[in-house]
Design an enzyme around this catalytic site. Structure first.
Site, PDB file in Angstrom:
ATOM      1  N   ASP A 138       0.822  -1.210   0.000  1.00 19.37           N
ATOM      2  CA  ASP A 138       0.000   0.000   0.000  1.00 19.37           C
ATOM      3  C   ASP A 138       0.856   1.260   0.000  1.00 19.37           C
ATOM      4  O   ASP A 138       2.045   1.230   0.298  1.00 19.37           O
ATOM      5  CB  ASP A 138      -0.937   0.015   1.203  1.00 19.37           C
ATOM      6  CG  ASP A 138      -0.188  -0.012   2.531  1.00 19.37           C
ATOM      7  OD1 ASP A 138       0.771  -0.801   2.654  1.00 19.37           O
ATOM      8  OD2 ASP A 138      -0.547   0.746   3.450  1.00 19.37           O
ATOM      9  N   GLU A 141       0.255  -1.381   5.523  1.00 16.60           N
ATOM     10  CA  GLU A 141       1.339  -1.004   6.437  1.00 16.60           C
ATOM     11  C   GLU A 141       1.158   0.421   6.929  1.00 16.60           C
ATOM     12  O   GLU A 141       1.401   0.737   8.104  1.00 16.60           O
ATOM     13  CB  GLU A 141       2.690  -1.145   5.716  1.00 16.60           C
ATOM     14  CG  GLU A 141       3.906  -0.921   6.610  1.00 16.60           C
ATOM     15  CD  GLU A 141       4.414   0.511   6.607  1.00 16.60           C
ATOM     16  OE1 GLU A 141       5.362   0.814   7.369  1.00 16.60           O
ATOM     17  OE2 GLU A 141       3.868   1.346   5.862  1.00 16.60           O
TER      18      GLU A 141
END
Length: 465
Positions: free
Chosen positions: A70, A137
């Site tokens: 991400d 994350e």
């Protein structure tokens, strides 16, 4: 044969902001299938891809290459983009790769891109590889927390989620997210309303750039409103992510030319003390359509919270010169459905200080009739004294570039803390190429640095025989 740059540009075409990672997981799963590589796709979207050792490395210890899928999605005010569905507009010049008007996602698209070239090529010498790419994350390391490590054989992990070439990270701070909610009632505005906007601040990563003296747009706007004795407002919004320093903030107030001029004068006066990174900041007024404002009582509670909560650097390390020890970043203020939500990222390498900071946030909220919820906590990553990877990387860097590699710690959170807690005796290091102004619309990846780090990574893999 595609290079990591080709793969990186493909990654940029796929929307992959935190919480929107299904398509990027699809992309890596399709790659594994196309290259006949064993892989696992976890329910949360984590991807693990396995590659057998090259000839001569069959008896070498396997290695984990690790990053996250991400990115933090940030756009400048003039750029119209739907991060849920639109690709980034990738640009490049002689020195850098960047995205037009948005963050680039070099953090951490470069990790996946490096991994894909290594997985695709047949001419690289390396031990058995376990490529671990996690989701979400940036919003609390949810993928790392969910990861099933029982499928991993390696006890050496190379994290590719750093942004400072020549620096090898061996420890990092832990952290937690905090969301405070302040409920409000509304009152009818006395007359016309105007929208007040602060924009074009530098913003940036709340871990790696929190110490640079950059203005927090939400705190700046709230301070100005309070000093100007603005008693009621509506639609206070600021920031895109709790772990990014907000570069814009806006709200709606009753039209009052004297008050507006006072705000403008105070802004210009404050700007004289801004750091050079924020010198492009502007304050603007434009006509608004809102007819309802927060009550005076609720407006005061919101302003009091924003201006009184600790923000920025709380303490510096006594052991590592220049290293932030504890910080708090008010990254997002969002108004909707009768509630103002204020989201923070709290970081510290000292558990006691982190706990104390959590208490102070909760106590302030309670004193103002609000509630704070804490979530997505992650542990600090402690230094591993007998690190083989540290020795190999430092030796390789010296041999390849005739310079000493800096071994350091970082205030930003890394998944190494979670993973080293889940895998006993895990030897972790973190490195990456120069990426500037991450988590901002000015993010850019150094092309030459990216190549040097990739070459170093290949050299180290070859050295792990």
């Amino acid at each position: 044969m595609k290079t990591y740059i080709d793969y990186f540009k493909e990654i940029c075409k796929i929307p992959h902001g935190s919480g929107n990672t299904e398509k990027i997981s699809d992309y890596f799963e399709s790659f594994a299938k196309a290259h006949s590589l064993e892989y696992i796709r976890e329910d949360c979207g984590n991807i693990i891809i396995f590659k057998k050792a090259s000839r001569g490395y069959e008896n070498s210890e396997p290695v984990i290459l690790q990053g996250h899928l991400d990115m933090v999605c940030v756009s400048e005010g003039k750029t119209q983009i739907n991060f849920e569905s639109d690709p980034l507009t990738v640009c490049e010049d002689e020195d850098f790769i960047f995205a037009k008007g948005t963050s680039l996602g070099g953090d951490d698209g470069i990790a996946g891109a490096y991994a894909l070239e290594i997985l695709a090529r047949g001419d690289i010498s390396h031990p058995a590889l376990e490529v671990v790419l996690t989701v979400d994350e940036e919003t609390g390391m949810d993928g790392a927390n969910a990861l099933d490590v029982s499928v991993l054989k390696s006890r050496m992990l190379i994290n590719l989620d750093s942004e400072d070439e020549g620096t090898l990270l061996t420890s990092c701070a832990g952290g937690i997210r905090a969301d405070t909610e302040i409920a409000f009632c509304t009152e009818k505005a006395a007359g016309e309303t105007v929208k007040v906007t602060i924009s074009s601040l530098a913003g940036g990563h709340s871990g790696t750039e929190i110490h640079k003296g950059r203005q927090n747009a939400a705190v700046l706007l709230a301070s100005l409103l309070k000093k100007a004795d603005i008693k009621k407002f509506a639609c206070f919004n600021s920031g895109n992510a709790d772990n990014a320093i907000p570069f814009f903030a806006c709200c709606v107030i009753e039209k009052d030319e004297k008050k507006q001029q006072l705000l403008q004068n105070m802004f210009e006066e404050a700007k004289q003390n801004f750091c050079s990174d924020d010198e492009q900041a502007v304050l603007l007024f434009e006509k608004a359509e809102e007819t309802e404002l927060m009550s005076e009582e609720a407006s005061l509670r919101v302003l009091s919270y924003i201006t009184d909560v600790k923000n920025g650097v709380v303490s510096m390390s006594k052991n590592v010169p220049g290293l932030v020890q504890t910080s708090l970043n008010l990254g997002v203020v969002k108004t909707g459905n009768g509630i103002v939500t204020l989201s923070h990222a709290i970081r510290s390498s000292v558990n006691a200080e982190r706990a104390e900071l959590e208490k102070s946030v909760a106590a302030l909220a309670e004193s103002l009739g609000a509630k704070t919820a804490f979530h997505s906590g992650y542990p600090a990553w402690e230094f591993f004294e007998n690190s083989r990877l540290q020795k190999v990387f430092c030796k390789a860097y010296k041999e390849k570039y005739n310079r000493e590699m800096t071994v350091s710690a970082i205030h930003a959170g890394l998944e190494c803390g979670i993973l080293s807690g889940k895998i006993k005796n895990l030897d972790c290091v973190s490195l990456g190429p120069d990426i500037f102004d991450i988590h901002s619309a000015d993010e850019r990846l150094s092309k030459k640095s990216a190549q040097r780090v990739f070459d170093l990574l290949l050299f180290v893999l070859e050295s792990l025989k």
